[in-house]
Design a protein around this motif. Structure first.
Motif, PDB file in Angstrom:
ATOM      1  N   GLU A 172       0.857  -1.190   0.000  1.00 34.62           N
ATOM      2  CA  GLU A 172       0.000   0.000   0.000  1.00 34.62           C
ATOM      3  C   GLU A 172       0.890   1.236   0.000  1.00 34.62           C
ATOM      4  O   GLU A 172       2.095   1.147   0.227  1.00 34.62           O
ATOM      5  CB  GLU A 172      -0.986  -0.016   1.168  1.00 34.62           C
ATOM      6  N   ALA A 173       0.277   2.379  -0.289  1.00 33.98           N
ATOM      7  CA  ALA A 173       1.051   3.590  -0.565  1.00 33.98           C
ATOM      8  C   ALA A 173       1.936   4.002   0.603  1.00 33.98           C
ATOM      9  O   ALA A 173       3.102   4.368   0.415  1.00 33.98           O
ATOM     10  CB  ALA A 173       0.103   4.723  -0.946  1.00 33.98           C
ATOM     11  N   GLY A 174       1.389   3.969   1.839  1.00 37.59           N
ATOM     12  CA  GLY A 174       2.139   4.439   2.994  1.00 37.59           C
ATOM     13  C   GLY A 174       3.413   3.652   3.226  1.00 37.59           C
ATOM     14  O   GLY A 174       4.504   4.237   3.368  1.00 37.59           O
ATOM     15  N   SER A 175       3.307   2.335   3.272  1.00 41.31           N
ATOM     16  CA  SER A 175       4.498   1.516   3.515  1.00 41.31           C
ATOM     17  C   SER A 175       5.487   1.613   2.354  1.00 41.31           C
ATOM     18  O   SER A 175       6.704   1.554   2.555  1.00 41.31           O
ATOM     19  CB  SER A 175       4.094   0.054   3.746  1.00 41.31           C
ATOM     20  N   ALA A 229       6.267  -0.484  11.255  1.00 40.20           N
ATOM     21  CA  ALA A 229       5.496  -1.462  12.038  1.00 40.20           C
ATOM     22  C   ALA A 229       4.333  -0.784  12.759  1.00 40.20           C
ATOM     23  O   ALA A 229       3.207  -1.295  12.760  1.00 40.20           O
ATOM     24  CB  ALA A 229       6.408  -2.167  13.043  1.00 40.20           C
ATOM     25  N   LEU A 230       4.608   0.371  13.363  1.00 39.79           N
ATOM     26  CA  LEU A 230       3.547   1.097  14.076  1.00 39.79           C
ATOM     27  C   LEU A 230       2.461   1.569  13.123  1.00 39.79           C
ATOM     28  O   LEU A 230       1.259   1.399  13.379  1.00 39.79           O
ATOM     29  CB  LEU A 230       4.147   2.287  14.824  1.00 39.79           C
ATOM     30  N   VAL A 231       2.879   2.165  12.002  1.00 32.08           N
ATOM     31  CA  VAL A 231       1.912   2.649  11.019  1.00 32.08           C
ATOM     32  C   VAL A 231       1.132   1.479  10.417  1.00 32.08           C
ATOM     33  O   VAL A 231      -0.094   1.529  10.263  1.00 32.08           O
ATOM     34  CB  VAL A 231       2.619   3.454   9.912  1.00 32.08           C
ATOM     35  N   SER A 260       1.217  -3.687   4.459  1.00 29.72           N
ATOM     36  CA  SER A 260       0.194  -3.505   5.482  1.00 29.72           C
ATOM     37  C   SER A 260      -1.129  -3.971   4.892  1.00 29.72           C
ATOM     38  O   SER A 260      -1.166  -4.989   4.205  1.00 29.72           O
ATOM     39  CB  SER A 260       0.142  -2.035   5.924  1.00 29.72           C
ATOM     40  N   SER A 261      -2.202  -3.208   5.111  1.00 30.93           N
ATOM     41  CA  SER A 261      -3.503  -3.570   4.547  1.00 30.93           C
ATOM     42  C   SER A 261      -3.956  -2.501   3.572  1.00 30.93           C
ATOM     43  O   SER A 261      -3.448  -1.374   3.577  1.00 30.93           O
ATOM     44  CB  SER A 261      -4.542  -3.730   5.655  1.00 30.93           C
ATOM     45  N   SER A 262      -4.919  -2.838   2.741  1.00 33.72           N
ATOM     46  CA  SER A 262      -5.439  -1.902   1.746  1.00 33.72           C
ATOM     47  C   SER A 262      -6.921  -1.668   1.997  1.00 33.72           C
ATOM     48  O   SER A 262      -7.727  -2.602   1.860  1.00 33.72           O
ATOM     49  CB  SER A 262      -5.217  -2.448   0.333  1.00 33.72           C
ATOM     50  N   GLY A 263      -7.280  -0.438   2.346  1.00 32.92           N
ATOM     51  CA  GLY A 263      -8.689  -0.109   2.534  1.00 32.92           C
ATOM     52  C   GLY A 263      -9.465  -0.188   1.240  1.00 32.92           C
ATOM     53  O   GLY A 263     -10.618  -0.646   1.212  1.00 32.92           O
TER      54      GLY A 263
END
Length: 522
Positions: A80-83, A262-264, A309-312
């Motif tokens: 996902e974009a953030g990671s 990891a936190l995000v 991570s995950s994708s909304g």
């Protein structure tokens, strides 16, 4: 052994007890999500500074691992974009010094997985309890708007470079004369079709049909020659296990970034999973999510991937097609492998405008106006908290917005704890005071002030003030000292302080304190 493992693994238990009634929804969701995630994750691979195929490789291990270990039947994990952005920011300086970029990315994934494993062993999943219902409602609304605005470039044929939603909207507005009309017509047509199908044919697999219609339209009318962007060539190949190589100084340099990712990542995982669980009436296990995220990243690190991570958006897309279990993720894995090996030419013709329309459609379903109305009616402070979360996510960024919302949520809780509800009953020369909450340093002063106000308004015949401890679940040293002082103060006014219906924990603390409050306790 399999039964023992499935008892600990919610995902595997659900798959072993699969309800065939879920099959159609899971198949449709898996196929459509695969059609969406392939081009999306290719872009995330580039965003992370890797090759597009690395984005595809980073899909495969997490989807399989989470299907077995995750506690959400609907959450879609992967790049996902953030990671991806955090990965690029962490590795870029090291790669510039001569480090192997792909190996460093895989090492970063291993470190993220290791940190999540430590968090799981330390049972830090309770952090998810800080995420209240207003935060979930506001988070989903904010993220959905980000998702929709992020696809406006695909719908209009523009390349938008912006850090925030407002700046993206300004950029799109200023570029009005440069909107690509064929792209806009295709995107809006798909969007109208999706909403019309939702309104009049809700059981129709509209997103999947839109994928097919969009591809057919490109082939029949040769829209790509008119400037309509398509996914384009998809690279072939499958990943193979490899242990990433990195020096100890490089590992040390990556550790702070790994902790942040990891936190995000965990916050994003739990927020998205809990939000969809709340919408669909099931529960997730926070510690299990931490373990699942750990194993997803560890497996990715060993398969030449990068942190995930995950994708909304993919989760919302799967929900819109009625998925009920993680079988949809396994179907998406099969489809992704098939694309990598056989179906690349077909998906290469899928128009990005139709892709953007599908994301906007899925995101629109996440904004729950009735939930905002419900919060407004229940408690204004929680309604404002939901708005603050949505605004923070939109105007700042997802992580900062959520942290701000958590802080505001704690402040709201402390405010309500400091001024709990109360009840007063007069019986001739006796006043009975009920305090609905624990007695502690936060509200001890408020309790004493309220008693003094009641005594000041009482008739001169008042001889006894009785505190009903039915709803007082605990007491601390500050509150105990306040009661001792209050008793002496009331005694000076010829008013006796008595405590009744004390709960066992409160009674035991008073007994251990040695104060003579129990002399007047009933």
């Amino acid at each position: 052994m399999l039964q023992d493992f499935s008892a600990k693994s919610e995902g595997l238990r659900r798959l072993l007890n699969y309800d065939r009634a879920w099959l159609i929804g899971d198949l449709l969701a898996g196929i459509t999500v695969a059609a969406y995630l392939v081009p999306q994750c290719m872009a995330y691979g580039e965003l992370a500074g890797l090759s597009p195929v690395a984005g595809l490789w980073a899909i495969l291990p997490p989807l399989i691992v989470y299907a077995v270990m995750g506690s959400s039947p609907q959450l879609s994990v992967g790049p996902e974009a953030g990671s991806a952005l955090l990965t690029a920011a962490a590795i870029g300086p090291l790669a510039a010094q001569g480090g192997n970029y792909a190996s460093l990315a895989a090492m970063l994934a291993l470190l993220v997985g290791g940190i999540c494993s430590i968090g799981y062993l330390a049972r830090l999943g309770f952090i998810a309890n800080l995420l209240s219902q207003p935060i979930l409602v506001g988070y989903l609304a904010g993220v959905s708007l980000i998702m929709m605005v992020g696809q406006l470039g695909n719908i209009t044929g523009l390349k938008i470079v912006a850090d925030t939603v407002p700046s993206a909207l300004v950029a799109i507005g200023r570029s009005l004369s440069h909107w690509h009309v064929p792209t806009l017509l295709l995107g809006t047509s798909v969007l109208i079709f999706l909403f019309a199908a939702q309104r009049w044919l809700p059981k129709l697999p509209a997103p999947l049909i839109s994928v097919l219609l969009g591809t057919i339209s490109v082939v029949v009318w040769k829209l790509d020659t008119l400037g309509v962007a398509v996914v384009g060539e998809i690279p072939a190949g499958l990943p193979f296990p490899a242990l990433p190589r990195a020096s100890w100084p490089e590992v040390q340099a990556l550790l702070p970034a790994a902790l942040g990712i990891a936190l995000v990542g965990y916050s994003d995982n739990v927020l998205t999973a809990r939000a969809f669980a709340s919408r669909n009436g099931y529960q997730i296990v926070a510690d299990r999510e931490l373990l699942a995220l750990s194993l997803c990243n560890l497996s990715n690190g060993l398969m030449q991937g990068f942190p995930i991570s995950s994708s909304g958006s993919r989760t919302a897309l799967g929900e819109s097609l009625g998925n009920k279990s993680q079988l949809f993720s396994l179907v998406a894995v099969v489809m992704t492998v098939a694309v990598l090996l056989f179906l690349r030419p077909v998906l290469a013709l899928f128009p990005k405008a139709a892709l953007g329309a599908i994301v906007i459609f899925a995101a629109s379903r996440l904004i729950e106006i009735p939930e905002f109305v419900k919060l407004y009616r229940l408690r204004r402070s929680e309604f404002l908290l939901a708005l603050a979360t949505a605004s923070g996510v939109l105007l700042l960024n997802i992580t900062t917005g959520v942290l701000l919302a958590v802080v505001l949520s704690v402040v709201d809780l402390l405010w309500r704890l400091g001024r709990p509800t109360e009840a007063v009953e007069w019986q001739d020369a006796r006043l009975i005071y009920c305090y609905d909450g624990p007695l502690c340093f936060i509200n001890a002063q408020h309790f004493g002030d309220r008693v003094r106000q009641l005594v000041a308004k009482a008739p001169l015949t008042l001889k006894m003030l009785t505190v009903d401890g039915t709803a007082i679940g605990s007491i601390d040293a500050t509150a105990l000292g306040m009661l001792v002082d209050l008793k002496a103060e009331l005694a000076g006014q010829a008013i006796e302080l008595t405590l009744i219906h004390l709960r066992t924990p409160v009674l035991q603390i008073i007994q251990r304190s040695g104060e003579d409050l129990l002399n007047n306790t009933r």
